[in-house]
Scaffold this motif. Structure first.
Motif, PDB file in Angstrom:
ATOM      1  N   SER A  38      -1.938  40.196 -12.455  1.00 48.03           N
ATOM      2  CA  SER A  38      -1.452  40.998 -11.338  1.00 48.03           C
ATOM      3  C   SER A  38      -2.530  41.173 -10.283  1.00 48.03           C
ATOM      4  O   SER A  38      -3.723  41.125 -10.569  1.00 48.03           O
ATOM      5  CB  SER A  38      -0.960  42.363 -11.836  1.00 48.03           C
ATOM      6  N   ASP A  44       1.158  41.109  -6.182  1.00 45.47           N
ATOM      7  CA  ASP A  44       1.814  40.092  -7.009  1.00 45.47           C
ATOM      8  C   ASP A  44       1.675  40.509  -8.460  1.00 45.47           C
ATOM      9  O   ASP A  44       0.666  41.106  -8.850  1.00 45.47           O
ATOM     10  CB  ASP A  44       1.169  38.724  -6.782  1.00 45.47           C
ATOM     11  N   LYS A  72       7.220  45.310  -9.188  1.00 42.02           N
ATOM     12  CA  LYS A  72       6.900  44.932  -7.801  1.00 42.02           C
ATOM     13  C   LYS A  72       7.969  45.523  -6.884  1.00 42.02           C
ATOM     14  O   LYS A  72       9.162  45.393  -7.125  1.00 42.02           O
ATOM     15  CB  LYS A  72       6.839  43.416  -7.637  1.00 42.02           C
TER      16      LYS A  72
END
Length: 101
Positions: A61, A42, A34
């Protein structure tokens, strides 16, 4: 937005201690993407499944769109984690990608 869910089962020949180390390495490697790979909204790896589970860990994700997911798949940072921390230790991979409503 697009969800990308992966379930992995680790190789049988790994000891319990090795499995814990591998799971932690996968978690750190993938969650560390990330801010590195564009389009990740996310990213979380769950390594503490209940005893009723038949997989060892899960990637949950979220990406901005399908193009971002496709970019993630080939991004050098992701490929390095996949080739170094995931693929050598896993025997089964199941994937579900879908658009969030």
């Amino acid at each position: 937005m697009v969800k990308h869910i992966i379930l992995w089962t680790l190789k049988d020949e790994l000891s319990a201690e090795e499995k814990e180390n591998v799971k932690q390495g996968i978690k750190e490697g993938l969650e560390g993407l990330k801010g590195v790979v564009p389009g990740i909204v996310d990213i979380h790896v769950n390594i503490h499944g209940l005893g009723s589970s038949n997989a060892d860990l899960m990637l949950d994700s979220t990406f901005e769109d399908e193009a971002a997911l496709k970019n993630y798949a080939v991004h050098p940072a992701h490929v390095a984690v996949a080739n170094g921390k995931v693929r050598p230790f896993t025997k089964i991979r199941s994937c579900l990608d879908f658009e969030m409503e």
